[in-house]
Motif scaffolding. Structure first.
Motif, PDB file in Angstrom:
ATOM      1  N   ARG A  27       0.770  -1.478   0.149  1.00  7.99           N
ATOM      2  CA  ARG A  27       0.026   0.123  -0.060  1.00  7.99           C
ATOM      3  C   ARG A  27       1.085   1.261   0.013  1.00  7.99           C
ATOM      4  O   ARG A  27       2.054   1.290   0.561  1.00  7.99           O
ATOM      5  CB  ARG A  27      -1.109  -0.044   1.413  1.00  7.99           C
ATOM      6  CG  ARG A  27      -1.913  -1.052   1.172  1.00  7.99           C
ATOM      7  CD  ARG A  27      -2.867  -0.895   2.531  1.00  7.99           C
ATOM      8  NE  ARG A  27      -3.972  -1.994   2.188  1.00  7.99           N
ATOM      9  CZ  ARG A  27      -3.840  -2.901   2.858  1.00  7.99           C
ATOM     10  NH1 ARG A  27      -2.858  -3.200   3.819  1.00  7.99           N
ATOM     11  NH2 ARG A  27      -4.845  -3.949   2.895  1.00  7.99           N
ATOM     12  N   ILE A  28       0.292   2.204  -0.515  1.00  8.67           N
ATOM     13  CA  ILE A  28       0.954   3.687  -0.651  1.00  8.67           C
ATOM     14  C   ILE A  28       0.644   4.416   0.759  1.00  8.67           C
ATOM     15  O   ILE A  28      -0.537   4.565   1.008  1.00  8.67           O
ATOM     16  CB  ILE A  28       0.476   4.333  -1.618  1.00  8.67           C
ATOM     17  CG1 ILE A  28       0.549   3.717  -2.988  1.00  8.67           C
ATOM     18  CG2 ILE A  28       1.479   5.844  -1.804  1.00  8.67           C
ATOM     19  CD1 ILE A  28      -0.296   4.466  -4.189  1.00  8.67           C
ATOM     20  N   ASP A  29       1.684   4.601   1.330  1.00 11.32           N
ATOM     21  CA  ASP A  29       1.476   5.296   2.766  1.00 11.32           C
ATOM     22  C   ASP A  29       1.332   6.719   2.708  1.00 11.32           C
ATOM     23  O   ASP A  29       2.250   7.549   2.512  1.00 11.32           O
ATOM     24  CB  ASP A  29       2.403   4.922   3.814  1.00 11.32           C
ATOM     25  CG  ASP A  29       2.206   5.544   5.349  1.00 11.32           C
ATOM     26  OD1 ASP A  29       1.273   6.065   5.573  1.00 11.32           O
ATOM     27  OD2 ASP A  29       2.976   4.934   6.222  1.00 11.32           O
ATOM     28  N   LEU A  30       0.186   7.420   2.800  1.00 13.16           N
ATOM     29  CA  LEU A  30      -0.296   8.962   2.829  1.00 13.16           C
ATOM     30  C   LEU A  30      -0.389   9.254   4.210  1.00 13.16           C
ATOM     31  O   LEU A  30      -1.023  10.461   4.256  1.00 13.16           O
ATOM     32  CB  LEU A  30      -1.293   9.235   1.637  1.00 13.16           C
ATOM     33  CG  LEU A  30      -1.056   8.645   0.452  1.00 13.16           C
ATOM     34  CD1 LEU A  30      -2.311   8.850  -0.501  1.00 13.16           C
ATOM     35  CD2 LEU A  30       0.137   9.254  -0.236  1.00 13.16           C
ATOM     36  N   ARG A  34      -3.908   4.752   3.869  1.00 13.94           N
ATOM     37  CA  ARG A  34      -3.108   3.722   3.006  1.00 13.94           C
ATOM     38  C   ARG A  34      -3.693   3.179   1.798  1.00 13.94           C
ATOM     39  O   ARG A  34      -4.806   2.565   1.918  1.00 13.94           O
ATOM     40  CB  ARG A  34      -2.539   2.829   3.815  1.00 13.94           C
ATOM     41  CG  ARG A  34      -1.603   3.542   5.041  1.00 13.94           C
ATOM     42  CD  ARG A  34      -0.857   2.076   6.008  1.00 13.94           C
ATOM     43  NE  ARG A  34      -0.731   2.715   7.402  1.00 13.94           N
ATOM     44  CZ  ARG A  34      -0.682   2.160   8.353  1.00 13.94           C
ATOM     45  NH1 ARG A  34      -1.394   0.745   8.436  1.00 13.94           N
ATOM     46  NH2 ARG A  34      -0.278   2.618   9.629  1.00 13.94           N
ATOM     47  N   HIS A  37      -1.782  -0.198  -3.941  1.00 15.35           N
ATOM     48  CA  HIS A  37      -1.020   0.044  -4.924  1.00 15.35           C
ATOM     49  C   HIS A  37      -1.182  -0.657  -6.311  1.00 15.35           C
ATOM     50  O   HIS A  37      -1.119  -1.757  -6.505  1.00 15.35           O
ATOM     51  CB  HIS A  37       0.640  -0.423  -4.652  1.00 15.35           C
ATOM     52  CG  HIS A  37       1.807   0.166  -5.346  1.00 15.35           C
ATOM     53  ND1 HIS A  37       2.497  -0.285  -6.410  1.00 15.35           N
ATOM     54  CD2 HIS A  37       2.196   1.997  -5.433  1.00 15.35           C
ATOM     55  CE1 HIS A  37       3.083   0.428  -7.074  1.00 15.35           C
ATOM     56  NE2 HIS A  37       3.367   1.551  -6.565  1.00 15.35           N
ATOM     57  N   ARG A 172       2.694  13.497   1.357  1.00 14.13           N
ATOM     58  CA  ARG A 172       3.191  12.773   0.419  1.00 14.13           C
ATOM     59  C   ARG A 172       3.925  11.562   1.180  1.00 14.13           C
ATOM     60  O   ARG A 172       4.509  11.441   1.873  1.00 14.13           O
ATOM     61  CB  ARG A 172       4.241  13.462  -0.441  1.00 14.13           C
ATOM     62  CG  ARG A 172       3.499  14.882  -1.079  1.00 14.13           C
ATOM     63  CD  ARG A 172       4.549  15.794  -1.561  1.00 14.13           C
ATOM     64  NE  ARG A 172       5.247  15.404  -2.839  1.00 14.13           N
ATOM     65  CZ  ARG A 172       4.580  15.422  -3.940  1.00 14.13           C
ATOM     66  NH1 ARG A 172       3.444  16.010  -3.948  1.00 14.13           N
ATOM     67  NH2 ARG A 172       4.910  14.656  -5.060  1.00 14.13           N
ATOM     68  N   PRO A 173       4.119  10.128   0.229  1.00 15.00           N
ATOM     69  CA  PRO A 173       4.830   9.198   0.679  1.00 15.00           C
ATOM     70  C   PRO A 173       5.985   9.375   1.162  1.00 15.00           C
ATOM     71  O   PRO A 173       6.740   8.806   1.905  1.00 15.00           O
ATOM     72  CB  PRO A 173       4.727   8.220  -0.634  1.00 15.00           C
ATOM     73  CG  PRO A 173       3.794   8.761  -1.330  1.00 15.00           C
ATOM     74  CD  PRO A 173       3.660  10.284  -1.127  1.00 15.00           C
ATOM     75  N   ASN A 174       6.875  10.443   0.329  1.00 16.36           N
ATOM     76  CA  ASN A 174       8.077  10.499   0.790  1.00 16.36           C
ATOM     77  C   ASN A 174       8.669  11.714   2.021  1.00 16.36           C
ATOM     78  O   ASN A 174       9.704  12.003   2.238  1.00 16.36           O
ATOM     79  CB  ASN A 174       9.171  11.145  -0.239  1.00 16.36           C
ATOM     80  CG  ASN A 174       8.567  12.226  -1.091  1.00 16.36           C
ATOM     81  OD1 ASN A 174       7.243  12.625  -0.540  1.00 16.36           O
ATOM     82  ND2 ASN A 174       9.127  12.741  -2.241  1.00 16.36           N
ATOM     83  N   GLY A 193       9.839   5.188  -4.263  1.00 15.68           N
ATOM     84  CA  GLY A 193       8.612   5.082  -3.710  1.00 15.68           C
ATOM     85  C   GLY A 193       7.583   5.348  -5.132  1.00 15.68           C
ATOM     86  O   GLY A 193       7.970   5.702  -5.889  1.00 15.68           O
TER      87      GLY A 193
END
Length: 200
Positions: A27-30, A34, A37, A172-174, A193
């Protein structure tokens, strides 16, 4: 309205609360959300000023808007939010959908009329609003892909006090949280990512 089980490992699908047992997945962690993907979906953060308040997912000439809001412990927000939406958009009607009652019809956006479906999901101390517009509002294959996406979303409400209907903050994920900055273990700075663009 059916009460969702708070223990809920027995549920077949989400959206999931971060504190309940849910399937492990990529999953994309925001932060507050989440997201699954899926390379077919173009995921963008929606911002209001400096705050990320929602997500827009683009797929097959359609968009899915997702927004997570803080809700009271005692009751859900969907009935209340639904009433507000109906007051603004007259061309919508209630019908049953995969998550219970939804609103379906047409909305005016940027001078154009688009088909749309509003889905509301009440969780423990959070509310998730999903708006599907474009082809996905009437094409069952595209709609089904969005529903599968929503069913795998994890909402991270957090423990801090929040006002009713306050957007659960995204990042943002980063972007590191303060805890991650203090404890860099487990972070790989060279691992690329997911690419998330931003809309305002």
């Amino acid at each position: 309205m059916v009460e969702q089980e708070s223990a809920a490992p027995t549920r077949e699908s989400g959206p999931w609360d971060a504190d309940e047992p849910h399937p492990e997945a990529d999953r994309i962690d925001l932060g507050g959300l989440r997201l699954p993907h899926n390379p077919d979906f173009d995921v963008r953060l929606a911002s209001l000023g400096d705050q990320h308040v929602g997500v827009v997912v683009l797929y097959e000439e359609s968009s899915l808007q997702l927004q997570a809001l803080a809700a009271p412990r005692s009751s859900g927000l969907w009935d209340e939010v639904k009433t507000k939406i109906l007051a603004q958009a007259k061309d919508l009607e209630e019908r049953e959908g995969p998550f219970g009652t939804e609103l379906s019809g047409e909305i005016k956006a940027d001078g154009n009329v688009r088909p749309a479906r509003y889905l509301g999901i009440d969780g423990p101390r959070w509310f998730l609003l999903a708006v599907i517009s474009g082809k996905g509002a009437h094409d069952e294959a595209v709609f089904g892909a969005f529903v599968d996406f929503i069913k795998d979303v994890v909402v991270v409400r957090g423990d801090e006090p929040m006002a009713r209907e306050e957007p659960i903050t995204l990042r943002r994920p980063n972007e590191q949280t303060s805890e991650q900055a203090e404890d860099p273990q487990g972070l790989n700075p060279f691992k690329r990512g997911p690419e998330i663009s931003e809309i305002r």
